[in-house]
Design an enzyme around this catalytic site. Structure first.
Site: not given
Length: 539
Positions: A109, A180, A296
């Site tokens: 990732h 997340d 957030e």
């Protein structure tokens, strides 16, 4: 006299097939071994048998990553059957006349080739997980004289956080800190930090680790903790894979909530937006369960959708009036808050939220609330991912830029970047995140580098692009970094990407000396994680 029995024709056919396959395998092995450099061809047979160097293996997932902007073909891919196999591979490199590079790849990732190993060996941790060869996920509880009774999970570095969530929930428990997106490996996020909206209260994921098993650049398997082999422990956490490969991490757990009150508030003024965020993260009395659990924030801009792939939140009926506000102000700021609760706290959660949100300066009438399960909240990005995959829009370039910005300079960043560079270029359509964290939730002994202020912000430009235009986003990223440099902003990159050792020295600042010393101690031949480009000169 018993007649002599001759083997049947079937026997000869099977024997011929077996011999042919054996000759073919030996031939391929000899051919494959013949093209290897001497240092890799010298590994012992059992390790060698788990190496693949055919074009299918080399041109597959190991030569690219989520960023889809870098491509590095390794010399071989290693498919370990045990953690000991990984140790033997690294030890062979360490003891060889000329060491070969080794990179552990989980989900890949990264966005700039950090998990790649050009001319080296990529360890396929995803396959390691799929074969069930590692530690797995084992949930336990114990009594520690220093901290009392606590719960934990021993988790393989190759495991996904989504699987950790489901396994721990079976015991009514869960880790405290998350990212997340949950389809990332434990070893991968712990090598960076692991951040999300819970970080202000519970710290990054690296702050929840109690113990690890690590394979160093010498091929040694070492158990480490804050008390035992602490230099390795603190070095590996946030260490970008430079000191060892995590094969087991002991993660602290807490009783899991059942549900989440999930709220979004819209702001037209950045000063009010950040002031309210900072107020919310100051109410973090964890032991008294005071305060919110997640904070957030993000930008809403005219060229981007009201709902994005990270989550679909705003009701369709309100889209027109939100778009009208965006058109009027160019940029809106969305504050996102979550409060966990269970059966015991269900009756009081609305009153607590009312008190916590009292006095916030959001635009009247632009308050949105959802009540969702804990799993649905934590796994909120997954549905967007699946939708993009179905449209062929997931495996595209992702020229991301993630920054940590000191609180004292966030207003200048807003005026110079959000309201200038971003609006002028008018290409940003992906999510732009912005939210604060508390420095006192980070352990400064760990390798992760953060700004030297009590409160700092993370800003994430999570761009997606076509294969023909990602360089436009990359140019914008460079302009943002140049603006920060010219303005004297003491920013840090998260998931950092630098090309020179001078940049790395500046990134780590006062930690650079200990970072280099740890490298010399635990990976003196510079074998591990070459894709980070810290100690090797790759173009």
């Amino acid at each position: 006299m018993v007649p002599h029995k001759h083997p049947s024709p079937t026997y000869f056919i099977l024997l011929l097939i077996t011999i042919t396959r054996l000759i073919s395998t030996v031939g391929k092995t000899s051919q494959w071994k013949a093209v290897l450099p001497a240092e890799l061809a010298a590994v012992d047979q059992d390790v060698f048998d788990k190496l693949r160097g055919d074009s299918e293996a080399l041109q597959g997932r190991v030569s690219k990553d989520y960023g889809n902007m870098a491509r590095e073909v390794p010399l071989a891919v290693f498919h370990p059957a045990s953690a000991n196999d990984i140790a033997r591979l690294i030890k062979a490199s360490y003891k060889g006349a000329v060491p070969f590079k080794v990179a552990a790849r989980g989900q890949g990732h990264s966005t700039r080739g950090q998990a790649m190993a050009r001319g080296g060996v990529v360890v396929d941790m995803a396959g390691f997980r799929e074969r069930g060869s590692g530690v797995g996920i084992k949930v336990s509880n114990t009594v520690d004289p220093s901290v009392g009774y606590f719960h934990y999970a021993d988790v393989g570095g190759e495991q996904l956080w989504i699987d950790v969530l489901h396994a721990t929930l079976q015991h009514g428990l869960a880790p405290l800190s998350w990212t997340d997106y949950l389809y990332l490996t434990v070893g991968g996020t712990l090598s960076n930090a692991g951040i999300s909206g819970q970080t202000f209260r519970y710290g990054p994921q690296i702050s929840t680790v109690r113990e690890m098993d690590v394979i160093t650049g010498k091929g040694e398997t070492v158990t480490c903790s804050p008390q035992t082999n602490s230099e390795l422990f603190h070095g590996v956490l946030g260490g970008l894979g430079q000191f060892g490969i995590i094969t087991r991490a002991r993660i602290a757990l807490a009783p899991a909530p059942k549900r989440v009150k999930w709220i979004r508030l819209l702001y037209k003024d950045f000063s009010s937006f950040t002031k309210d965020q900072e107020q919310l993260i100051s109410m973090n009395g964890r032991k008294q369960n005071i305060g919110v659990d997640y904070v957030e924030g993000s930008l809403l801009m005219h060229q981007g959708p009201i709902n994005n792939w990270r989550s679909s939140f705003f009701p369709l009926a309100d889209h027109a009036r939100i778009i009208s506000l965006v058109t009027k102000h160019s940029v809106l700021y969305c504050l996102e808050v979550a409060k966990y609760y269970d059966g015991q706290s269900e009756n009081n959660v609305d009153k607590e939220l009312q008190v916590l949100l009292q006095g916030l300066s959001y635009i009247p009438g632009f308050y949105y609330e959802k009540d969702v399960s804990y799993v649905e909240f934590l796994n909120r990005v997954r549905s967007g991912e699946l939708k993009l995959q179905s449209q062929g829009l997931w495996d595209v370039p992702h020229p991301w830029l993630n920054l940590f910005i000191p609180k004292s300079q966030i207003m200048d960043f807003d005026s110079g970047v959000f309201k200038d560079i971003i609006l002028k270029r008018n290409i940003t359509t992906g999510p732009v995140l912005v939210y604060p964290m508390n420095r006192n939730k980070w352990d400064n002994r760990m390798s992760a580098s953060i700004p030297d202020e009590d409160i700092f912000y993370t800003v994430g430009f999570l761009h997606s692009s076509g294969f023909d235009n990602w360089k436009a986003y990359d140019t914008q990223n460079k302009e943002i970094l140049q603006f920060c440099n010219d303005a004297g902003m003491k920013i840090k990159q998260y998931l950092p990407h630098y090309r020179t050792q001078e940049d790395w020295t500046n990134h780590f600042g006062p930690k650079w000396r200990s970072f280099v010393e740890r490298k010399q101690q635990f990976d003196p031949r510079m074998i591990l994680s070459p894709g980070q480009r810290i100690f090797n000169n790759l173009n």
